[in-house]
Design an enzyme around this catalytic site. Sequence first.
Site, PDB file in Angstrom:
ATOM      1  CG  ASP A 214      18.847 -43.417   0.359  1.00 41.47           C
ATOM      2  OD1 ASP A 214      19.390 -44.992   0.303  1.00 41.47           O
ATOM      3  OD2 ASP A 214      17.546 -43.573  -0.004  1.00 41.47           O
TER       4      ASP A 214
ATOM      5  CD  GLU B 266      -1.027  -2.621   2.143  1.00 43.01           C
ATOM      6  OE1 GLU B 266      -2.277  -3.053   3.250  1.00 43.01           O
ATOM      7  OE2 GLU B 266      -0.213  -2.625   2.067  1.00 43.01           O
TER       8      GLU B 266
ATOM      9  CB  CYS C 185      -0.381  -0.661   5.868  1.00 48.99           C
ATOM     10  SG  CYS C 185       0.972  -1.498   4.998  1.00 48.99           S
TER      11      CYS C 185
ATOM     12  CB  ALA D 192      11.045 -40.456  -6.460  1.00 52.69           C
TER      13      ALA D 192
END
Length: 393
Positions: free
Chosen positions: A212, A61, A96, A166
């Site tokens: 992993d 604004e 604002c 996946a």
Amino acid sequence: MSGAATEPLAEHERYMSRALELAERGRGSTAPNPMVGCVIVRDDEIIGEGWHERAGEAHAEVRALQDARSRGARVRGATLYVTLEPCNHTGRTPPCTEAILEAGVRRVVIAALDPDPRVDGSGVARLQAAGVEVVTGVLAAEAEAQNEVFRTVHLRGRPWVLYKTAMTLDGKIATRTGRSRWITGPAARERVQRWRAHLSAVAVGVNTVLLDDPLLTCRVPGGHTPHKVVFDTVARTPPTAQLFHPDPQGEAARVTLFVTERAPAARVAALRYRGAEVVVLPETRGRADVRSALAHLKEVGVQTLLLEGGGTLAWSFFEVQAVDRVAVFIGPKLLGGGGASPLGGLGVTEMERAITLSGLTTEEVGGDLLVTGRVHYPEPADTPERELAREGA
């Protein structure tokens, strides 16, 4: 829609569409603030435009008002369109609402109300108390979708969560020996790297770490490596794990491990010595409680989370309705056998209790297929208490 609207709805939507376009320019740079766009209109002409560019700087604004003044336009008596309710508190910038009132704006058209408890209707109330006409709800659904992260943090008290997985064409996430590298090709993996670059944190289970030994870094040049999160009930993460390594830019890794009271004190001490934040949480279904973990992450500033864990961890998020969007890569491979699927846990008992997706998109990424969608959860199952409440309604 609330408030009196003297122009046709189509006119309001035309200008609000432009404000939404402007808001989008702040994507990726405004967090923890929302994206907001603003246009100021007089005599069917846009005389000022602005958007929130980054946290700590002027709001949309104020920028639109500055733009109008720089053009020599007369703001007093104009209509201001903004995608989110103007703030009415002093934070890193002034309210604002006060800037709007000082400028003499006659009417404010708002897309969505602000769920931040510091605002939450007070901006509208302040403007109306000063005699400004306020119209709300113009393109509200579009504005709410644009700021789904901000709304999740404030309405649900947790980070917004994207579940990425996946799988092969026959629904497996690993071979029967537990190997998952690689189901998808380089293009799909590069897409995940880009998600990591833009999301606050990435979460896996300890089994992913043990199988992993992932880095969990962002390998996009110049990209931001996310906060690394591991759900590790009894602190099995090795202090030598690669996730403790610095990112490609040399920045130290930020690692949080969620454990339970069953975690041996010696292991916890070793991981803390390695630099990890180890948080002891209540236990639910044999692992650290997901709700408590997400509440902690929100408190330390995590707004978005990429969930990359295995099927059991993922289901524990779905059980507490803590996944907001799903992204499934499907590799054109067939593994057969009894390998793991993307979701484990107890699952649902009836098809009517299935978790559903809307707004589906499909895209070919390299040689793989990417399916994304927004998550919708079934209504709570009927209980004697719910039946009594319904009968008494």
